[in-house]
Design a protein around this motif. Structure first.
Motif, short mmCIF file in Angstrom:
data_model
loop_
_atom_site.label_atom_id
_atom_site.label_comp_id
_atom_site.label_asym_id
_atom_site.label_seq_id
_atom_site.Cartn_x
_atom_site.Cartn_y
_atom_site.Cartn_z
N ARG A 18 0.96 -1.15 -0.13
CA ARG A 18 0.09 0.07 0.03
C ARG A 18 0.98 1.19 0.00
O ARG A 18 0.58 2.13 -0.84
CB ARG A 18 -1.01 0.01 1.32
N LEU A 19 1.92 1.27 0.93
CA LEU A 19 2.80 2.26 0.91
C LEU A 19 3.50 2.54 -0.35
O LEU A 19 3.94 3.84 -0.74
CB LEU A 19 3.88 2.26 2.11
N LEU A 20 4.03 1.56 -1.14
CA LEU A 20 4.59 1.57 -2.34
C LEU A 20 3.58 2.12 -3.50
O LEU A 20 4.03 3.01 -4.24
CB LEU A 20 5.37 0.27 -2.69
N THR A 37 12.18 6.82 -10.01
CA THR A 37 13.12 5.78 -9.89
C THR A 37 12.71 4.99 -8.68
O THR A 37 11.87 5.18 -8.01
CB THR A 37 14.71 6.31 -9.53
N PHE A 38 13.17 3.85 -8.63
CA PHE A 38 12.95 3.04 -7.56
C PHE A 38 13.44 3.61 -6.24
O PHE A 38 12.67 3.50 -5.22
CB PHE A 38 13.55 1.53 -7.61
N GLU A 39 14.63 4.48 -6.35
CA GLU A 39 15.16 5.00 -5.06
C GLU A 39 13.97 6.19 -4.68
O GLU A 39 14.10 6.25 -3.53
CB GLU A 39 16.66 5.45 -5.39
N ASP A 40 13.58 6.81 -5.82
CA ASP A 40 12.56 8.10 -5.18
C ASP A 40 11.62 7.36 -4.55
O ASP A 40 11.22 7.86 -3.63
CB ASP A 40 12.00 8.69 -6.59
N ILE A 41 11.06 6.21 -5.17
CA ILE A 41 9.66 5.51 -4.49
C ILE A 41 10.20 4.74 -3.16
O ILE A 41 9.33 5.23 -2.14
CB ILE A 41 9.30 4.39 -5.30
N ALA A 42 11.17 4.43 -3.01
CA ALA A 42 11.61 3.76 -1.78
C ALA A 42 11.87 4.94 -0.54
O ALA A 42 11.60 4.63 0.54
CB ALA A 42 13.01 3.02 -1.73
N HIS A 55 7.44 -7.03 -4.91
CA HIS A 55 6.02 -6.88 -4.99
C HIS A 55 5.29 -6.89 -6.22
O HIS A 55 4.25 -7.60 -6.67
CB HIS A 55 5.63 -5.71 -4.16
N PHE A 56 5.96 -6.31 -7.17
CA PHE A 56 5.60 -5.96 -8.51
C PHE A 56 6.42 -6.38 -9.88
O PHE A 56 5.91 -6.47 -10.83
CB PHE A 56 5.48 -4.23 -8.65
N GLY A 57 7.56 -6.94 -9.50
CA GLY A 57 8.18 -7.57 -10.74
C GLY A 57 9.22 -6.64 -11.28
O GLY A 57 10.50 -6.62 -11.30
#
Length: 200
Positions: A18-20, A37-42, A55-57
């Protein structure tokens, strides 16, 4: 004890997902799909970067989850319209227009227009879901001669998206409530009103 640990693990997994999705929705809307980027999302979500592919591949899988969540959100907003009226339907559109999910679709439209983009198929899915919701409203009343439910649904979705875009660009100039009220008045002037909604 084992069952309790498994339950906590499931809850933690669901919360991380949910947070992602929430973080990706915000960042895709703010920065665009390609530039996020993944870093931004993390960083935004507080969930580890390695959890995203788990979670998402991949990034496209995350995009699919974001769009599916937005569509589910729209459907949950409109499910309360039984029985309902055109006024309630337009109120639901105003509420959806103000949501972070709606902003996302304005931000990403340029990328979605490219046939090779991962967004292209997702936008087609979104538009189809929007037309389905609107068609559910308009099918509850007699339509003027020469006006089909599918075509009117396409027109109304186009109007809503156009109003939304103008409001995002000039929110101090475009009044959503008054604009949608005027749309409702126009529809009622040609006999398009939704008195009741039968169970789906």
């Amino acid at each position: 004890m084992t069952t309790s640990r498994a339950t906590r693990r499931t809850e933690t997994t669901q919360e991380s997902r949910r947070l992602l999705i929430a973080a990706a929705t915000e960042l895709f809307a703010e920065c665009g799909y390609r530039h996020t980027t993944f870093e931004d999302i993390a960083s935004r979500s507080g969930v580890s970067r390695g959890s995203i592919p788990w979670h998402f591949g991949n990034k496209e899988g995350l995009l699919a989850a974001v769009v599916e969540h937005a569509v589910a959100d729209l459907q949950s907003r409109t499910s309360a319209l039984q029985p309902g009226t055109l006024h309630q339907a337009l109120d639901a559109l105003v509420e959806f227009t103000r949501s972070p999910e709606a902003k996302l679709f304005i931000t990403l439209i340029a990328e979605a227009l490219e046939p090779s983009s991962a967004l292209h198929e997702r936008y087609a899915f979104l538009h189809g879901a929007l037309r389905e919701q609107v068609r559910f409203w308009v099918e509850q009343t007699a339509l003027p001669a020469g006006v089909g439910a599918e075509e009117l649904s396409t027109i109304l979705v186009g109007v809503v998206m156009g109003v939304h875009q103008q409001w995002r660009i000039a929110p101090d100039v475009v009044d959503l409530e008054r604009t949608y009220a005027a749309l409702g008045a126009l529809l009622r002037s040609v006999g398009l009103d939704v008195a009741t909604h039968p169970p789906r």
